[in-house]
Design a protein around this motif. Structure first.
Motif, PDB file in Angstrom:
ATOM      1  N   SER A 194       0.823  -1.202   0.000  1.00  0.00           N
ATOM      2  CA  SER A 194       0.000   0.000   0.000  1.00  0.00           C
ATOM      3  C   SER A 194       0.862   1.259   0.000  1.00  0.00           C
ATOM      4  O   SER A 194       0.586   2.219  -0.740  1.00  0.00           O
ATOM      5  CB  SER A 194      -0.923   0.006   1.220  1.00  0.00           C
ATOM      6  N   GLU A 195       1.911   1.259   0.800  1.00  0.00           N
ATOM      7  CA  GLU A 195       2.827   2.402   0.826  1.00  0.00           C
ATOM      8  C   GLU A 195       3.558   2.543  -0.506  1.00  0.00           C
ATOM      9  O   GLU A 195       3.769   3.662  -0.997  1.00  0.00           O
ATOM     10  CB  GLU A 195       3.824   2.241   1.960  1.00  0.00           C
ATOM     11  N   HIS A 197       2.466   1.674  -3.455  1.00  0.00           N
ATOM     12  CA  HIS A 197       1.536   2.234  -4.431  1.00  0.00           C
ATOM     13  C   HIS A 197       1.515   3.759  -4.344  1.00  0.00           C
ATOM     14  O   HIS A 197       1.393   4.456  -5.358  1.00  0.00           O
ATOM     15  CB  HIS A 197       0.137   1.670  -4.199  1.00  0.00           C
ATOM     16  N   GLY A 198       1.673   4.287  -3.137  1.00  0.00           N
ATOM     17  CA  GLY A 198       1.617   5.726  -2.938  1.00  0.00           C
ATOM     18  C   GLY A 198       2.817   6.486  -3.451  1.00  0.00           C
ATOM     19  O   GLY A 198       2.749   7.718  -3.574  1.00  0.00           O
ATOM     20  N   VAL A 199       3.935   5.814  -3.750  1.00  0.00           N
ATOM     21  CA  VAL A 199       5.117   6.530  -4.256  1.00  0.00           C
ATOM     22  C   VAL A 199       5.215   6.478  -5.778  1.00  0.00           C
ATOM     23  O   VAL A 199       6.176   6.987  -6.349  1.00  0.00           O
ATOM     24  CB  VAL A 199       6.423   5.992  -3.635  1.00  0.00           C
ATOM     25  N   TRP A 247      -2.568   9.370 -11.467  1.00  0.00           N
ATOM     26  CA  TRP A 247      -3.998   9.595 -11.254  1.00  0.00           C
ATOM     27  C   TRP A 247      -4.837   9.283 -12.485  1.00  0.00           C
ATOM     28  O   TRP A 247      -6.032   9.119 -12.395  1.00  0.00           O
ATOM     29  CB  TRP A 247      -4.256  11.023 -10.781  1.00  0.00           C
ATOM     30  N   PRO A 279       2.523  -2.706  -7.111  1.00  0.00           N
ATOM     31  CA  PRO A 279       2.871  -2.336  -5.727  1.00  0.00           C
ATOM     32  C   PRO A 279       3.623  -3.439  -4.985  1.00  0.00           C
ATOM     33  O   PRO A 279       4.522  -3.152  -4.182  1.00  0.00           O
ATOM     34  CB  PRO A 279       1.504  -2.069  -5.086  1.00  0.00           C
ATOM     35  N   SER A 283       7.222  -2.990  -3.344  1.00  0.00           N
ATOM     36  CA  SER A 283       7.415  -3.290  -1.927  1.00  0.00           C
ATOM     37  C   SER A 283       8.617  -4.209  -1.741  1.00  0.00           C
ATOM     38  O   SER A 283       9.481  -3.966  -0.883  1.00  0.00           O
ATOM     39  CB  SER A 283       6.152  -3.940  -1.352  1.00  0.00           C
TER      40      SER A 283
END
Length: 360
Positions: A194-195, A197-199, A247, A279, A283
């Motif tokens: 999840s983290e 995916h955010g970068v 996005w 992701p 990771s």
């Protein structure tokens, strides 16, 4: 094998994307592209700090600070209208790779059907059904208990999205691999999926061209794969044409990848066939190497390599690599004698007989 008609409309981005480009004879800059027209990003520099960057690479380096503002700018109806009314035709621009990666990683063997295809091709055809079943079972176990297989490769491989690739006389097993390239816009190590995916800042089309006969070293059979030799050809990683912000790609696993050779489709599948999602790959990568803005991960390639078709690239070939929503790139293979010594047909790029079990 089916013929590749005109570019499927789903392969073109629907929103405003970024390109590193310029008019002939001019210094390349960042351009905003919508459909078939483009305007320099600097047109908005007076009011938008995100428009003051000379390259997409520099912008990605500061992604955490500027991505929200860039999103507002590119989603404004006035921006789309300005590009449509006053923009130049994209065809008039000289397109470069949209990014000069800080670090470049490639995930190997990450599409189920490709791994199964390679396993079947490498053995007795009479044993195909058993091999398919056994390999599918092994992939399920790998998915449950294993991890992605990622290699580090040279950034000097990066080539232009529409250009010539010079083939030296000793390159006789050059193979194609259309991929989704994930561009990193943040920093971090030991990230969860999840983290990770955010970068992700955005995505690009990649063709990870590989010299199959150099995957393994016959003089050092116990040392595994030689990624330097097989993935070291200058210009062998055409990148772009567009940098598509994350996005605009809410579900990358649904993206369709397609590659054609001289008008014949060789690869055609979706990212849903990945063993490990993007992701999850990032990771895993972050457990062993700190991710930084500007890093690029090539996330694996679907079934249909040249080694499966019994056909490698040679002078005169034209390769089209496409990913839905990310665009299409075109690479023309040319003989080394076509260019003078030391001439680089892709100046944007800094510096530029096998067995079927080598299909990784």
């Amino acid at each position: 094998m089916p013929e590749d008609k005109d570019q499927h409309p789903d392969f073109a981005p629907t929103g405003v994307v970024l390109a590193q480009a310029g008019l002939p004879g001019e210094t390349p800059a960042v351009w905003l592209v919508h459909r078939d027209r483009a305007l320099p990003l600097e047109k908005w520099a007076d009011q938008w700090p995100c428009a003051r960057f000379a390259s997409v690479t520099d912008l990605v380096q500061q992604w955490a600070t500027h991505h929200a503002e860039l999103r507002r700018l590119t989603e404004l109806p006035q921006t789309v209208l300005a590009i449509a009314e006053t923009g130049l035709p994209v065809a008039s621009l000289r397109l470069e790779a949209p990014l000069r990666p800080a670090q470049l990683f490639c995930t190997i063997g990450n599409y189920r059907r490709q791994v199964i295809e390679a396993a079947v091709d490498a053995r007795d055809p009479a044993d195909a059904d058993r091999l398919r079943a056994a390999t599918a079972l092994a992939l399920m176990q790998r998915r449950r208990d294993g991890a992605p297989y990622v290699c580090l490769t040279s950034v000097d491989r990066v080539g232009t999205p529409n250009g010539d690739l010079v083939l030296d006389p000793d390159v006789d097993t050059l193979d194609w691999e259309v991929e989704i390239g994930a561009v990193i816009g943040g920093s971090g190590s030991r990230l969860t999926a999840s983290e990770a995916h955010g970068v992700i800042a955005g995505y690009c089309v990649v063709n990870d061209l590989t010299i199959r006969s150099r995957v393994f070293r016959p003089d050092l059979p116990g040392l595994g794969s030689d990624w330097l030799q097989c993935k070291g050809l200058r210009g062998s990683l055409p990148l772009g044409p567009w940098f598509v912000p994350a996005w605009q790609v809410p579900g990358p696993s649904a993206l369709r990848l397609r590659l054609s050779l001289n008008g014949t489709i060789m690869q055609d599948d979706t990212a849903e066939d990945m063993v490990f999602s993007i992701p999850e790959q990032l990771s895993y990568l972050s457990q062993h190497s700190r991710l930084r803005p500007g890093d690029l991960l090539c996330t694996g390639s679907p079934a249909g390599f040249g080694i499966h078709h019994g056909r490698f690239l040679r002078a005169g070939d034209t390769v089209k690599a496409s990913v839905a929503g990310l665009g299409e790139q075109i690479t023309r293979c040319v003989d080394h004698t076509f260019y003078p010594n030391n001439y680089d047909p892709n100046p944007a790029a800094p510096g530029r007989t096998t067995t079927k079990e080598h299909a990784l």
